[in-house]
Design a protein around this motif. Structure first.
Motif, PDB file in Angstrom:
ATOM      1  N   GLN A  12       0.817  -1.214   0.000  1.00  0.00           N
ATOM      2  CA  GLN A  12       0.000   0.000   0.000  1.00  0.00           C
ATOM      3  C   GLN A  12       0.850   1.262   0.000  1.00  0.00           C
ATOM      4  N   ASP A  13       1.966   1.239   0.714  1.00  0.00           N
ATOM      5  CA  ASP A  13       2.848   2.400   0.766  1.00  0.00           C
ATOM      6  C   ASP A  13       3.408   2.711  -0.621  1.00  0.00           C
ATOM      7  N   VAL A  14       3.810   1.665  -1.319  1.00  0.00           N
ATOM      8  CA  VAL A  14       4.348   1.843  -2.673  1.00  0.00           C
ATOM      9  C   VAL A  14       3.256   2.351  -3.612  1.00  0.00           C
ATOM     10  N   LEU A  15       2.076   1.768  -3.524  1.00  0.00           N
ATOM     11  CA  LEU A  15       0.981   2.173  -4.406  1.00  0.00           C
ATOM     12  C   LEU A  15       0.568   3.624  -4.161  1.00  0.00           C
ATOM     13  N   TYR A  16       0.595   4.053  -2.912  1.00  0.00           N
ATOM     14  CA  TYR A  16       0.251   5.446  -2.609  1.00  0.00           C
ATOM     15  C   TYR A  16       1.256   6.392  -3.273  1.00  0.00           C
ATOM     16  N   CYS A  17       2.546   6.098  -3.118  1.00  0.00           N
ATOM     17  CA  CYS A  17       3.584   6.943  -3.728  1.00  0.00           C
ATOM     18  C   CYS A  17       3.557   6.848  -5.246  1.00  0.00           C
ATOM     19  N   LEU A  18       3.091   5.720  -5.752  1.00  0.00           N
ATOM     20  CA  LEU A  18       3.014   5.526  -7.194  1.00  0.00           C
ATOM     21  C   LEU A  18       1.963   6.429  -7.825  1.00  0.00           C
ATOM     22  N   GLU A  19       0.889   6.653  -7.107  1.00  0.00           N
ATOM     23  CA  GLU A  19      -0.246   7.409  -7.658  1.00  0.00           C
ATOM     24  C   GLU A  19      -0.243   8.877  -7.270  1.00  0.00           C
ATOM     25  N   GLN A  20       0.651   9.294  -6.364  1.00  0.00           N
ATOM     26  CA  GLN A  20       0.607  10.651  -5.831  1.00  0.00           C
ATOM     27  C   GLN A  20       1.917  11.391  -6.071  1.00  0.00           C
ATOM     28  N   LEU A  21       1.803  12.687  -6.265  1.00  0.00           N
ATOM     29  CA  LEU A  21       2.952  13.581  -6.230  1.00  0.00           C
ATOM     30  C   LEU A  21       2.838  14.338  -4.909  1.00  0.00           C
ATOM     31  N   LYS A  22       3.678  13.980  -3.950  1.00  0.00           N
ATOM     32  CA  LYS A  22       3.546  14.504  -2.601  1.00  0.00           C
ATOM     33  C   LYS A  22       3.789  16.009  -2.556  1.00  0.00           C
ATOM     34  N   LEU A  23       2.916  16.720  -1.838  1.00  0.00           N
ATOM     35  CA  LEU A  23       3.026  18.173  -1.732  1.00  0.00           C
ATOM     36  C   LEU A  23       4.337  18.589  -1.061  1.00  0.00           C
ATOM     37  N   SER A  24       4.860  17.739  -0.180  1.00  0.00           N
ATOM     38  CA  SER A  24       6.101  18.079   0.525  1.00  0.00           C
ATOM     39  C   SER A  24       7.297  18.155  -0.407  1.00  0.00           C
ATOM     40  N   TRP A  25       7.154  17.591  -1.610  1.00  0.00           N
ATOM     41  CA  TRP A  25       8.250  17.627  -2.578  1.00  0.00           C
ATOM     42  C   TRP A  25       8.101  18.753  -3.600  1.00  0.00           C
ATOM     43  N   PHE A  26       7.033  19.545  -3.499  1.00  0.00           N
ATOM     44  CA  PHE A  26       6.829  20.628  -4.463  1.00  0.00           C
ATOM     45  C   PHE A  26       7.927  21.682  -4.414  1.00  0.00           C
ATOM     46  N   PRO A  27       8.509  21.982  -3.238  1.00  0.00           N
ATOM     47  CA  PRO A  27       9.633  22.931  -3.236  1.00  0.00           C
ATOM     48  C   PRO A  27      10.777  22.487  -4.149  1.00  0.00           C
ATOM     49  N   LEU A  28      10.968  21.172  -4.295  1.00  0.00           N
ATOM     50  CA  LEU A  28      12.018  20.687  -5.189  1.00  0.00           C
ATOM     51  C   LEU A  28      11.719  21.076  -6.633  1.00  0.00           C
ATOM     52  N   ILE A  29      10.446  21.030  -7.006  1.00  0.00           N
ATOM     53  CA  ILE A  29      10.065  21.426  -8.368  1.00  0.00           C
ATOM     54  C   ILE A  29      10.358  22.909  -8.576  1.00  0.00           C
TER      55      ILE A  29
ATOM     56  N   ILE B 227      11.757  13.833 -10.540  1.00  0.00           N
ATOM     57  CA  ILE B 227      12.496  13.524  -9.307  1.00  0.00           C
ATOM     58  C   ILE B 227      11.558  13.531  -8.105  1.00  0.00           C
ATOM     59  N   ALA B 228      10.662  14.530  -8.031  1.00  0.00           N
ATOM     60  CA  ALA B 228       9.751  14.646  -6.893  1.00  0.00           C
ATOM     61  C   ALA B 228       8.773  13.482  -6.839  1.00  0.00           C
ATOM     62  N   TRP B 229       8.509  12.848  -7.965  1.00  0.00           N
ATOM     63  CA  TRP B 229       7.641  11.661  -7.994  1.00  0.00           C
ATOM     64  C   TRP B 229       8.429  10.391  -7.719  1.00  0.00           C
ATOM     65  N   ARG B 230       9.596  10.287  -8.336  1.00  0.00           N
ATOM     66  CA  ARG B 230      10.315   9.009  -8.296  1.00  0.00           C
ATOM     67  C   ARG B 230      11.062   8.770  -6.981  1.00  0.00           C
ATOM     68  N   PHE B 231      11.621   9.807  -6.398  1.00  0.00           N
ATOM     69  CA  PHE B 231      12.414   9.597  -5.192  1.00  0.00           C
ATOM     70  C   PHE B 231      11.569   9.093  -4.016  1.00  0.00           C
ATOM     71  N   PRO B 232      10.416   9.699  -3.690  1.00  0.00           N
ATOM     72  CA  PRO B 232       9.586   9.125  -2.619  1.00  0.00           C
ATOM     73  C   PRO B 232       9.136   7.701  -2.943  1.00  0.00           C
ATOM     74  N   LEU B 233       8.881   7.454  -4.237  1.00  0.00           N
ATOM     75  CA  LEU B 233       8.470   6.114  -4.648  1.00  0.00           C
ATOM     76  C   LEU B 233       9.588   5.103  -4.420  1.00  0.00           C
ATOM     77  N   VAL B 234      10.819   5.481  -4.769  1.00  0.00           N
ATOM     78  CA  VAL B 234      11.946   4.572  -4.578  1.00  0.00           C
ATOM     79  C   VAL B 234      12.224   4.362  -3.088  1.00  0.00           C
ATOM     80  N   LEU B 235      12.026   5.395  -2.274  1.00  0.00           N
ATOM     81  CA  LEU B 235      12.154   5.209  -0.831  1.00  0.00           C
ATOM     82  C   LEU B 235      11.117   4.203  -0.328  1.00  0.00           C
ATOM     83  N   ALA B 236       9.906   4.277  -0.872  1.00  0.00           N
ATOM     84  CA  ALA B 236       8.879   3.297  -0.513  1.00  0.00           C
ATOM     85  C   ALA B 236       9.261   1.908  -1.016  1.00  0.00           C
ATOM     86  N   LEU B 237       9.846   1.846  -2.206  1.00  0.00           N
ATOM     87  CA  LEU B 237      10.304   0.561  -2.742  1.00  0.00           C
ATOM     88  C   LEU B 237      11.412  -0.032  -1.882  1.00  0.00           C
TER      89      LEU B 237
END
Length: 281
Positions: free
Chosen positions: A89-106, A152-162
């Motif tokens: 579930q953690d991986v699937l959540y990160c897979l489908e979401q772009l976390k707001l906490s990573w928007f500063p990186l964008i 990067i903002a999508w993939r890095f949280p996802l890889v941390l979940a992976l």
């Protein structure tokens, strides 16, 4: 932010690249045709300018397509790993979401793209002669790095979940190939970045090497590829070490319970323990 477009799109990945490239390419071509010669950027000739515009057309479209590709590959991996994997579930959540906490990186990525051509903005502020293509270059590079930031903002949280997911794998030491889908997914992250970096020489259609054309991409791409690869692999390594430790403890218990006069069994158990300990992590 829910990435709805990924689930809604079911077509081929290459179509995203082609459509995006043609759309951006048409816009840049029209701007190129109506613009005067670049005054501030100092392109060495039309070949360099055209090559750079081609790269600005292809690379964002490619990166967006790779979000779709990696999304699909991640789902396939989770399906293959279901028999030995923990809750996903953690991986699937990160897979489908772009976390707001990573928007500063964008935002930082956009500013990084603008900074590379900041001298153009300074020239405009100083009322020096400039052309539409100069302004377009600043906007194009900012857009490109915005897409990089989103990736990067999508993939890095996802890889941390992976990584957390991989740490919970129930590894069978006698069939270690069952964890290969996870390591292959990590390799795909590297290949996606390597392919993006391979597009940078489009800026050198005039057959001239300029380090400034590669500096930003390499300084971001290479560290990102290394980190993405080893985050996932470190999770697999943790699971393998845990499985080895558990198996060695079992064998040790067998050794301690074996009659000390049963040399054959003791030797077999000791050899098997050494084999487990000698397996690659």
């Amino acid at each position: 932010m829910y990435l709805a477009f990924i689930d809604r799109y079911s077509g081929p990945v290459w179509l995203v690249v082609v459509t995006g490239t043609l759309g951006l390419g048409l816009v840049y071509f029209l701007l190129y045709m109506i613009s005067d010669e670049s005054s501030l950027l100092g392109f060495s000739g039309n070949a360099q300018l055209v090559g750079t515009l081609i790269m600005w057309s292809v690379l964002p479209a490619y990166l967006i397509a790779m979000v779709v590709y990696l999304h699909r590959e991640t789902r396939l991996m989770l399906d293959k790993m279901r028999p030995i994997g923990p809750d996903s579930q953690d991986v699937l959540y990160c897979l489908e979401q772009l976390k707001l906490s990573w928007f500063p990186l964008i935002l930082v990525s956009v500013l990084f793209g603008v900074q590379q051509n900041f001298f153009v903005l300074e020239g405009i502020a100083e009322a020096r002669p400039f052309s539409l293509i100069d302004v377009t270059a600043v906007a194009d590079n900012a857009f490109l790095w915005m897409v990089v930031g989103i990736q990067i903002a999508w993939r890095f949280p996802l890889v941390l979940a992976l990584r957390r997911y991989a740490r919970g794998l129930r590894v069978n030491l006698y069939e270690t190939e069952t964890v290969h889908p996870v390591s292959l997914l990590a390799a795909r992250d590297v290949l996606v970045i390597a392919s993006a970096l391979a597009l940078m020489p489009l800026q050198a259609l005039d057959a001239s090497f300029r380090w400034v054309n590669y500096q930003a991409g390499l300084s971001v791409g290479i560290p990102a590829a290394v980190v993405l690869l080893f985050l996932t692999l470190s999770g697999i390594r943790y699971s393998v070490i845990a499985a080895k430790r558990e198996r060695v403890d079992e064998i040790q218990s067998e050794i301690e319970a074996t009659d000390k006069q049963d040399m054959v069994r003791l030797e077999l158990l000791s050899a098997h323990r050494a084999r487990i300990l000698g397996m690659s992590n």
